[in-house]
Scaffold this motif. Structure first.
Motif, PDB file in Angstrom:
ATOM      1  N   VAL A  55       3.061  15.395 -10.931  1.00 52.96           N
ATOM      2  CA  VAL A  55       3.389  14.602  -9.622  1.00 52.96           C
ATOM      3  C   VAL A  55       3.417  13.301 -10.200  1.00 52.96           C
ATOM      4  CG1 VAL A  55       2.591  13.455  -7.435  1.00 52.96           C
ATOM      5  CG2 VAL A  55       2.536  16.158  -7.800  1.00 52.96           C
ATOM      6  N   VAL A  56       2.112  12.924 -10.909  1.00 57.45           N
ATOM      7  CA  VAL A  56       1.903  11.568 -11.374  1.00 57.45           C
ATOM      8  C   VAL A  56       3.222  11.306 -12.687  1.00 57.45           C
ATOM      9  CG1 VAL A  56       0.321   9.960 -12.851  1.00 57.45           C
ATOM     10  CG2 VAL A  56      -0.415  11.191 -10.651  1.00 57.45           C
ATOM     11  N   GLU A  57       3.174  12.230 -13.594  1.00 57.10           N
ATOM     12  CA  GLU A  57       4.111  12.273 -14.633  1.00 57.10           C
ATOM     13  C   GLU A  57       5.483  12.029 -14.040  1.00 57.10           C
ATOM     14  OE1 GLU A  57       3.980  15.498 -17.448  1.00 57.10           O
ATOM     15  OE2 GLU A  57       1.792  15.712 -17.127  1.00 57.10           O
ATOM     16  N   SER A  58       5.979  12.629 -13.063  1.00 62.64           N
ATOM     17  CA  SER A  58       7.285  12.445 -12.538  1.00 62.64           C
ATOM     18  C   SER A  58       7.520  11.156 -11.719  1.00 62.64           C
ATOM     19  CB  SER A  58       7.607  13.716 -11.658  1.00 62.64           C
ATOM     20  OG  SER A  58       6.951  13.660 -10.487  1.00 62.64           O
ATOM     21  N   MET A  59       6.420  10.551 -11.510  1.00 67.06           N
ATOM     22  CA  MET A  59       6.455   9.128 -10.608  1.00 67.06           C
ATOM     23  C   MET A  59       6.784   8.205 -11.744  1.00 67.06           C
ATOM     24  SD  MET A  59       3.216   9.213  -8.135  1.00 67.06           S
ATOM     25  CE  MET A  59       3.647   7.637  -7.596  1.00 67.06           C
ATOM     26  N   ASP A  60       6.189   8.277 -12.998  1.00 65.74           N
ATOM     27  CA  ASP A  60       6.704   7.370 -14.205  1.00 65.74           C
ATOM     28  C   ASP A  60       8.178   7.265 -14.074  1.00 65.74           C
ATOM     29  OD1 ASP A  60       6.167   5.306 -16.121  1.00 65.74           O
ATOM     30  OD2 ASP A  60       6.278   6.746 -17.743  1.00 65.74           O
ATOM     31  N   GLN A  61       8.734   8.529 -14.380  1.00 68.30           N
ATOM     32  CA  GLN A  61      10.129   8.459 -14.444  1.00 68.30           C
ATOM     33  C   GLN A  61      10.943   8.103 -13.090  1.00 68.30           C
ATOM     34  OE1 GLN A  61      11.742  12.443 -15.331  1.00 68.30           O
ATOM     35  NE2 GLN A  61      14.083  11.706 -15.348  1.00 68.30           N
ATOM     36  N   GLY A  62      10.469   8.354 -12.025  1.00 67.18           N
ATOM     37  CA  GLY A  62      10.901   7.855 -10.731  1.00 67.18           C
ATOM     38  C   GLY A  62      11.155   6.714 -10.674  1.00 67.18           C
ATOM     39  N   TRP A  63       9.778   6.049 -10.986  1.00 65.49           N
ATOM     40  CA  TRP A  63       9.814   4.366 -10.842  1.00 65.49           C
ATOM     41  C   TRP A  63      10.708   3.822 -11.747  1.00 65.49           C
ATOM     42  CZ3 TRP A  63       8.743   2.273  -6.558  1.00 65.49           C
ATOM     43  CH2 TRP A  63       7.714   2.571  -5.670  1.00 65.49           C
ATOM     44  N   GLY A  64      10.777   4.492 -12.952  1.00 64.70           N
ATOM     45  CA  GLY A  64      11.784   3.570 -13.883  1.00 64.70           C
ATOM     46  C   GLY A  64      13.245   3.613 -13.278  1.00 64.70           C
ATOM     47  N   GLU A  65      13.447   4.948 -12.808  1.00 68.02           N
ATOM     48  CA  GLU A  65      14.862   5.044 -12.205  1.00 68.02           C
ATOM     49  C   GLU A  65      14.973   4.022 -11.017  1.00 68.02           C
ATOM     50  OE1 GLU A  65      15.250   9.078 -11.113  1.00 68.02           O
ATOM     51  OE2 GLU A  65      15.266   9.964 -13.005  1.00 68.02           O
ATOM     52  N   ILE A  66      14.162   3.896 -10.025  1.00 71.02           N
ATOM     53  CA  ILE A  66      14.108   2.938  -8.839  1.00 71.02           C
ATOM     54  C   ILE A  66      14.287   1.505  -9.248  1.00 71.02           C
ATOM     55  CG2 ILE A  66      12.661   2.150  -7.130  1.00 71.02           C
ATOM     56  CD1 ILE A  66      11.923   5.161  -6.732  1.00 71.02           C
ATOM     57  N   PHE A  87       3.085  14.776  -1.787  1.00 74.06           N
ATOM     58  CA  PHE A  87       4.297  13.875  -1.366  1.00 74.06           C
ATOM     59  C   PHE A  87       4.336  13.979   0.353  1.00 74.06           C
ATOM     60  CE2 PHE A  87       5.984  14.158  -5.510  1.00 74.06           C
ATOM     61  CZ  PHE A  87       6.020  12.819  -5.863  1.00 74.06           C
ATOM     62  N   LYS A  88       3.268  13.701   0.748  1.00 70.55           N
ATOM     63  CA  LYS A  88       2.830  13.521   2.120  1.00 70.55           C
ATOM     64  C   LYS A  88       2.290  12.212   2.627  1.00 70.55           C
ATOM     65  CE  LYS A  88       2.833  18.655   3.268  1.00 70.55           C
ATOM     66  NZ  LYS A  88       4.218  18.888   2.847  1.00 70.55           N
ATOM     67  N   CYS A  89       2.722  11.580   3.526  1.00 66.12           N
ATOM     68  CA  CYS A  89       1.890  10.374   3.852  1.00 66.12           C
ATOM     69  C   CYS A  89       0.358  10.859   4.438  1.00 66.12           C
ATOM     70  CB  CYS A  89       2.469   9.801   5.182  1.00 66.12           C
ATOM     71  SG  CYS A  89       1.792   8.181   5.797  1.00 66.12           S
ATOM     72  N   ASN A  90      -0.543  10.151   3.864  1.00 63.04           N
ATOM     73  CA  ASN A  90      -2.015  10.149   4.072  1.00 63.04           C
ATOM     74  C   ASN A  90      -2.434   8.971   4.514  1.00 63.04           C
ATOM     75  OD1 ASN A  90      -4.560  10.244   4.117  1.00 63.04           O
ATOM     76  ND2 ASN A  90      -4.876  11.639   2.435  1.00 63.04           N
ATOM     77  N   PRO A  91      -2.536   8.426   5.557  1.00 63.93           N
ATOM     78  CA  PRO A  91      -3.112   7.110   6.202  1.00 63.93           C
ATOM     79  C   PRO A  91      -4.540   6.910   5.562  1.00 63.93           C
ATOM     80  CG  PRO A  91      -3.074   8.767   8.064  1.00 63.93           C
ATOM     81  CD  PRO A  91      -2.446   9.342   6.766  1.00 63.93           C
ATOM     82  N   ASN A  92      -5.210   7.848   5.132  1.00 63.64           N
ATOM     83  CA  ASN A  92      -6.435   7.273   4.140  1.00 63.64           C
ATOM     84  C   ASN A  92      -6.510   7.017   3.056  1.00 63.64           C
ATOM     85  OD1 ASN A  92      -7.937   7.990   7.112  1.00 63.64           O
ATOM     86  ND2 ASN A  92      -7.732  10.159   6.581  1.00 63.64           N
ATOM     87  N   ALA A 113       0.703  -1.286  -0.067  1.00 64.33           N
ATOM     88  CA  ALA A 113       0.044   0.076  -0.058  1.00 64.33           C
ATOM     89  C   ALA A 113       1.061   1.329   0.102  1.00 64.33           C
ATOM     90  CB  ALA A 113      -0.716  -0.100   1.460  1.00 64.33           C
ATOM     91  N   TRP A 114       0.808   2.181  -0.824  1.00 66.87           N
ATOM     92  CA  TRP A 114       1.261   3.333  -1.142  1.00 66.87           C
ATOM     93  C   TRP A 114       0.757   4.264  -0.369  1.00 66.87           C
ATOM     94  CZ3 TRP A 114       6.128   5.265  -3.363  1.00 66.87           C
ATOM     95  CH2 TRP A 114       6.165   6.388  -3.573  1.00 66.87           C
ATOM     96  N   GLN A 115       0.981   4.963   0.529  1.00 67.60           N
ATOM     97  CA  GLN A 115       0.024   6.238   1.257  1.00 67.60           C
ATOM     98  C   GLN A 115       0.647   7.361   1.259  1.00 67.60           C
ATOM     99  OE1 GLN A 115      -0.656   3.557   4.942  1.00 67.60           O
ATOM    100  NE2 GLN A 115      -2.628   3.842   4.567  1.00 67.60           N
TER     101      GLN A 115
END
Length: 152
Positions: free
Chosen positions: A131-142, A92-97, A85-87
């Motif tokens: 945010v979502v666009e940069s996540m695609d690149q970020g997950w690619g790097e990770i 880019f803040k934790c949101n438990p909901n 679960a990614w919260q």
């Protein structure tokens, strides 16, 4: 300017490692390959942790002694499947909901080769835009860092 509306991010690749090794590198050794720049803590990242069981925490430890929650383990099926679960929200803040799912499958293709299928689902919950666009690149790097470490 065109806005990309991603609902999920998918990565698929092969690692030169057994299914068991591929799974354990992803889970128990995440701290060895997770980039130190990718965290939501207020101080330098010192450790990334995925507790290896259902309901285990996924969190980061920081130089100031603080911890930052990323999410938790939803499914832990060694050595086949991990669902986290990614919260972390669009700011880019934790949101438990909030829960978006990070699903990783480990499919053996031979004794020393494993296909890894990665998907971060439900991204519509984070909103649209950069945010979502940069996540695609970020997950690619990770995932590239994970692959490099798993291939050793």
């Amino acid at each position: 300017m065109q806005t990309i509306n991603l609902t999920s991010i998918k990565k698929e690749f092969t690692v030169e490692a057994s299914q068991q090794t591929a799974f354990e590198v992803f889970t128990r050794k995440i701290d060895l390959w997770w980039p130190r720049t990718h965290h939501i803590g207020s101080a330098e990242l010192t450790e990334m942790v995925v507790e290896p069981h259902v309901d285990g925490r996924w969190y980061s430890k920081h130089a100031d002694g603080s911890e930052a929650n990323v999410g938790y383990v939803m499914t832990y099926q060694p050595y086949d499947l991990l669902v986290l679960a990614w919260q972390i929200d669009g700011d880019f803040k934790c949101n438990p909901n909030l829960i978006t799912e990070v699903v990783t499958e480990f499919i053996p293709e031979g004794p020393t080769t494993t296909r890894v299928k990665f998907e971060h689902k439900d991204l519509h919950k984070l909103g649209n835009g950069k945010v979502v666009e940069s996540m695609d690149q970020g997950w690619g790097e990770i995932m590239n860092l994970y692959k490099q470490f798993a291939d050793q």
